[in-house]
Scaffold this motif. Structure first.
Motif, PDB file in Angstrom:
ATOM      1  N   LYS A 130     -39.540 -13.405 -18.563  1.00 34.08           N
ATOM      2  CA  LYS A 130     -38.138 -12.996 -18.495  1.00 34.08           C
ATOM      3  C   LYS A 130     -37.702 -12.354 -19.804  1.00 34.08           C
ATOM      4  CE  LYS A 130     -33.492 -14.784 -17.613  1.00 34.08           C
ATOM      5  NZ  LYS A 130     -32.680 -15.998 -17.302  1.00 34.08           N
ATOM      6  N   GLN A 131     -38.105 -12.969 -20.918  1.00 27.11           N
ATOM      7  CA  GLN A 131     -37.766 -12.384 -22.214  1.00 27.11           C
ATOM      8  C   GLN A 131     -38.417 -11.018 -22.396  1.00 27.11           C
ATOM      9  OE1 GLN A 131     -38.634 -15.148 -25.364  1.00 27.11           O
ATOM     10  NE2 GLN A 131     -37.269 -16.725 -24.575  1.00 27.11           N
ATOM     11  N   ARG A 132     -39.691 -10.923 -21.918  1.00 26.64           N
ATOM     12  CA  ARG A 132     -40.380  -9.642 -22.024  1.00 26.64           C
ATOM     13  C   ARG A 132     -39.691  -8.589 -21.160  1.00 26.64           C
ATOM     14  NH1 ARG A 132     -44.953 -11.600 -21.839  1.00 26.64           N
ATOM     15  NH2 ARG A 132     -45.344 -11.518 -19.598  1.00 26.64           N
ATOM     16  N   ALA A 133     -39.224  -9.007 -19.971  1.00 26.93           N
ATOM     17  CA  ALA A 133     -38.515  -8.069 -19.099  1.00 26.93           C
ATOM     18  C   ALA A 133     -37.203  -7.618 -19.737  1.00 26.93           C
ATOM     19  CB  ALA A 133     -38.246  -8.723 -17.737  1.00 26.93           C
ATOM     20  N   GLU A 134     -36.507  -8.566 -20.369  1.00 27.58           N
ATOM     21  CA  GLU A 134     -35.271  -8.209 -21.059  1.00 27.58           C
ATOM     22  C   GLU A 134     -35.554  -7.249 -22.211  1.00 27.58           C
ATOM     23  OE1 GLU A 134     -32.124  -8.885 -20.367  1.00 27.58           O
ATOM     24  OE2 GLU A 134     -32.711  -9.931 -18.543  1.00 27.58           O
ATOM     25  N   GLN A 135     -36.661  -7.507 -22.924  1.00 25.01           N
ATOM     26  CA  GLN A 135     -37.020  -6.624 -24.024  1.00 25.01           C
ATOM     27  C   GLN A 135     -37.370  -5.233 -23.508  1.00 25.01           C
ATOM     28  OE1 GLN A 135     -36.862  -7.333 -27.373  1.00 25.01           O
ATOM     29  NE2 GLN A 135     -37.211  -5.126 -27.559  1.00 25.01           N
ATOM     30  N   GLN A 136     -38.091  -5.187 -22.382  1.00 19.97           N
ATOM     31  CA  GLN A 136     -38.436  -3.900 -21.794  1.00 19.97           C
ATOM     32  C   GLN A 136     -37.185  -3.162 -21.343  1.00 19.97           C
ATOM     33  OE1 GLN A 136     -41.278  -4.622 -18.678  1.00 19.97           O
ATOM     34  NE2 GLN A 136     -43.020  -4.621 -20.085  1.00 19.97           N
ATOM     35  N   LYS A 137     -36.214  -3.942 -20.831  1.00 18.36           N
ATOM     36  CA  LYS A 137     -34.967  -3.311 -20.405  1.00 18.36           C
ATOM     37  C   LYS A 137     -34.238  -2.714 -21.615  1.00 18.36           C
ATOM     38  CE  LYS A 137     -32.760  -5.512 -17.272  1.00 18.36           C
ATOM     39  NZ  LYS A 137     -31.916  -6.523 -16.575  1.00 18.36           N
ATOM     40  N   ASP A 138     -34.233  -3.461 -22.720  1.00 22.97           N
ATOM     41  CA  ASP A 138     -33.618  -2.929 -23.939  1.00 22.97           C
ATOM     42  C   ASP A 138     -34.377  -1.702 -24.436  1.00 22.97           C
ATOM     43  OD1 ASP A 138     -31.800  -4.986 -23.820  1.00 22.97           O
ATOM     44  OD2 ASP A 138     -32.855  -6.260 -25.255  1.00 22.97           O
ATOM     45  N   ASP A 139     -35.710  -1.798 -24.380  1.00 25.13           N
ATOM     46  CA  ASP A 139     -36.519  -0.655 -24.813  1.00 25.13           C
ATOM     47  C   ASP A 139     -36.254   0.556 -23.935  1.00 25.13           C
ATOM     48  OD1 ASP A 139     -37.608  -2.220 -26.778  1.00 25.13           O
ATOM     49  OD2 ASP A 139     -39.461  -2.657 -25.686  1.00 25.13           O
ATOM     50  N   LEU A 140     -36.074   0.294 -22.623  1.00 23.10           N
ATOM     51  CA  LEU A 140     -35.813   1.387 -21.702  1.00 23.10           C
ATOM     52  C   LEU A 140     -34.564   2.154 -22.104  1.00 23.10           C
ATOM     53  CD1 LEU A 140     -36.448   1.628 -18.049  1.00 23.10           C
ATOM     54  CD2 LEU A 140     -34.044   1.753 -18.638  1.00 23.10           C
ATOM     55  N   VAL A 141     -33.509   1.416 -22.459  1.00 31.25           N
ATOM     56  CA  VAL A 141     -32.266   2.060 -22.877  1.00 31.25           C
ATOM     57  C   VAL A 141     -32.471   2.826 -24.182  1.00 31.25           C
ATOM     58  CG1 VAL A 141     -29.892   1.664 -23.592  1.00 31.25           C
ATOM     59  CG2 VAL A 141     -30.853   0.338 -21.707  1.00 31.25           C
ATOM     60  N   VAL A 142     -33.190   2.196 -25.125  1.00 32.45           N
ATOM     61  CA  VAL A 142     -33.422   2.850 -26.417  1.00 32.45           C
ATOM     62  C   VAL A 142     -34.247   4.115 -26.258  1.00 32.45           C
ATOM     63  CG1 VAL A 142     -34.529   2.603 -28.662  1.00 32.45           C
ATOM     64  CG2 VAL A 142     -33.195   0.707 -27.728  1.00 32.45           C
ATOM     65  N   TYR A 143     -35.349   3.995 -25.495  1.00 34.49           N
ATOM     66  CA  TYR A 143     -36.211   5.154 -25.314  1.00 34.49           C
ATOM     67  C   TYR A 143     -35.506   6.266 -24.551  1.00 34.49           C
ATOM     68  CZ  TYR A 143     -40.216   2.444 -26.943  1.00 34.49           C
ATOM     69  OH  TYR A 143     -41.092   1.714 -27.700  1.00 34.49           O
ATOM     70  N   LEU A 144     -34.738   5.872 -23.529  1.00 35.67           N
ATOM     71  CA  LEU A 144     -34.026   6.879 -22.757  1.00 35.67           C
ATOM     72  C   LEU A 144     -33.028   7.613 -23.647  1.00 35.67           C
ATOM     73  CD1 LEU A 144     -33.431   8.132 -19.961  1.00 35.67           C
ATOM     74  CD2 LEU A 144     -31.572   6.479 -19.771  1.00 35.67           C
ATOM     75  N   ALA A 145     -32.291   6.842 -24.463  1.00 31.22           N
ATOM     76  CA  ALA A 145     -31.325   7.469 -25.367  1.00 31.22           C
ATOM     77  C   ALA A 145     -32.021   8.449 -26.314  1.00 31.22           C
ATOM     78  CB  ALA A 145     -30.594   6.392 -26.164  1.00 31.22           C
ATOM     79  N   HIS A 146     -33.197   8.040 -26.799  1.00 36.52           N
ATOM     80  CA  HIS A 146     -33.945   8.911 -27.715  1.00 36.52           C
ATOM     81  C   HIS A 146     -34.454  10.157 -26.998  1.00 36.52           C
ATOM     82  CE1 HIS A 146     -37.702  10.321 -29.618  1.00 36.52           C
ATOM     83  NE2 HIS A 146     -37.047  10.104 -30.751  1.00 36.52           N
ATOM     84  N   ASP A 147     -35.041   9.950 -25.796  1.00 36.05           N
ATOM     85  CA  ASP A 147     -35.611  11.078 -25.078  1.00 36.05           C
ATOM     86  C   ASP A 147     -34.547  12.029 -24.542  1.00 36.05           C
ATOM     87  OD1 ASP A 147     -38.081  10.159 -25.621  1.00 36.05           O
ATOM     88  OD2 ASP A 147     -38.575   9.490 -23.592  1.00 36.05           O
ATOM     89  N   VAL A 148     -33.398  11.479 -24.165  1.00 40.89           N
ATOM     90  CA  VAL A 148     -32.317  12.327 -23.671  1.00 40.89           C
ATOM     91  C   VAL A 148     -31.690  13.107 -24.817  1.00 40.89           C
ATOM     92  CG1 VAL A 148     -29.987  12.255 -22.718  1.00 40.89           C
ATOM     93  CG2 VAL A 148     -31.813  10.970 -21.610  1.00 40.89           C
ATOM     94  N   LYS A 149     -31.634  12.487 -25.968  1.00 44.91           N
ATOM     95  CA  LYS A 149     -30.971  13.124 -27.106  1.00 44.91           C
ATOM     96  C   LYS A 149     -31.660  14.417 -27.519  1.00 44.91           C
ATOM     97  CE  LYS A 149     -29.477  12.248 -31.854  1.00 44.91           C
ATOM     98  NZ  LYS A 149     -29.456  11.270 -32.965  1.00 44.91           N
ATOM     99  N   THR A 150     -33.012  14.439 -27.474  1.00 46.75           N
ATOM    100  CA  THR A 150     -33.747  15.616 -27.949  1.00 46.75           C
ATOM    101  C   THR A 150     -33.433  16.867 -27.130  1.00 46.75           C
ATOM    102  OG1 THR A 150     -35.517  14.195 -28.778  1.00 46.75           O
ATOM    103  CG2 THR A 150     -36.047  16.523 -28.451  1.00 46.75           C
TER     104      THR A 150
END
Length: 382
Positions: A146-166
């Motif tokens: 569950k913690q790993r899934a939450e971390q992946q969810k946070d990573d998903l938002v971070v990565y998406l923000a980074h990839d969308v920004k470029t």
């Protein structure tokens, strides 16, 4: 609703201890009954009569009659009373021992909440102790997941923000140049518009893939499945990918028999195969061949995608993670977001299958295992 299969557990220690307690109580009852029977006959009866005569100043005849009336005539009631008392004693003893065991089990359950709690029960409850320890480990694994899934969810938002920004920054930059230079030459203006359009397409791809992975994770409705002609599906997908294949001199070799039939959701599985082939195109050697094959085995169908190109062993276990890329420097060339293989894995798992990747000697193979067609939807006799 999930049906749990009843398991047989070995409670031999608890059963043995309970049996021993019952034997001791029963032996005590038999001994007391035997002694009581002695009261009504023999020297013991005479001694009791003599004792009654001395205590109450009675003659021998009167003492014997008193003994006969009080004990001999009522012996059956006395024996019944003794048996009842010992049965109640046995029940009380067993009840107290099991109450102690229940208290231990409850305390053991309380220890499940405490991460550092040590579960320790009586030797007779060894099976229950092992079960509680297993449950504790299972809960810990689920908590980690569950913690790993939450971390992946946070990573998903971070990565998406980074990839969308470029691409978004590029679109805004080129549009800003066009807005600030109305007299820009038509050739340059056309070039900037084309670049902004490409970046906007890139942005749209990222957003679509993001919603795809979210939708796959949140879907709970059963998949709408049907029979699929795998060969013709691959032919269609290969035709759609022709522009990408042609640009790097690659081709797809379809070695699947026309008789192979899958059972699943056509749109979902097409997405799986499309994503794997796109990955193979992006990371295989130029001017190479991507080979597709399928083999029907007992209970399942195995589809393999083989291409020239290595994947390091330490990366084979993570390439299906969300937003993972083998080579981030090739992002602009491949257009990948790192979601393609994660989406493919989610869809395959929802179909009850498995997906894995192997790489050695300059060759990478993606293998997908999907359950065979159920008998009830098959045209053949089971």
């Amino acid at each position: 609703m999930k049906i749990f299969k009843k398991s047989e557990y070995n409670y031999s220690k608890l059963s043995r201890l309970t049996y021993i307690k019952g034997v001791f109580i029963t032996a005590g009852a038999v001994l007391i009954i035997f002694l009581l029977r002695l009261l009504s006959r023999g020297h013991l009866a005479d001694r009791i009569a003599e004792w009654i005569a001395r205590q109450f100043s009675l003659s021998d005849f009167q003492a014997e009659m008193a003994y006969f009336n009080l004990i001999t005539l009522n012996m059956q009631y006395i024996l019944a009373t003794v048996i009842i008392i010992f049965m109640l004693l046995l029940f009380r003893m067993l009840l107290n021992s099991y109450k102690k065991y229940f208290d231990e089990v409850v305390n053991g359950i309380d220890q499940l909440i405490d991460e550092d709690g040590q579960i320790s029960l009586s030797p007779e409850l060894e099976v229950v102790e092992h079960k509680l320890i297993h449950v504790s480990h299972t809960l810990k694994i689920r908590d980690d997941e569950k913690q790993r899934a939450e971390q992946q969810k946070d990573d998903l938002v971070v990565y998406l923000a980074h990839d969308v920004k470029t691409p978004l920054t590029s679109v805004m930059g080129y549009l800003s140049l066009l807005d600030e230079n109305p007299d820009m030459p038509d050739g340059k203006k056309s070039e900037y518009i084309h670049i902004a359009w490409e970046k906007a397409n890139r942005l749209e791809t990222l957003i679509n893939e993001f919603f795809e992975i979210i939708r796959n994770n949140s879907e709970s409705a059963p998949l709408q499945k049907t029979k699929i002609d795998l060969y013709y599906m691959m032919v269609q997908i290969a035709d759609e990918l022709y522009p990408q294949l042609n640009s790097c001199g690659k081709r797809i070799e379809n070695n699947i028999s026309e008789t192979v039939v899958l059972y699943g959701n056509p749109d979902k599985l097409a997405r799986v195969f499309n994503n794997i082939l796109k990955n193979a195109i992006a990371y295989s050697v130029d001017h190479s061949v991507i080979t597709i094959s399928a083999q029907e085995r007992p209970g399942k169908t195995v589809i393999k995608f083989e291409n020239e190109g290595d994947i390091p062993k330490d990366k084979l276990q993570v390439i299906f993670d969300k937003f993972y890329r083998l080579d981030s420097s090739r992002l602009s060339a491949t257009g990948g977001s790192g979601l393609g293989l994660a989406i493919a894995k989610d869809i395959v798992i929802r179909h009850g299958g498995d997906i894995k990747a192997e790489s050695s000697n300059g060759v990478t193979v993606f293998s997908i295992e999907l359950p065979s067609i159920p008998c009830k939807v098959s045209d053949e006799m089971c």
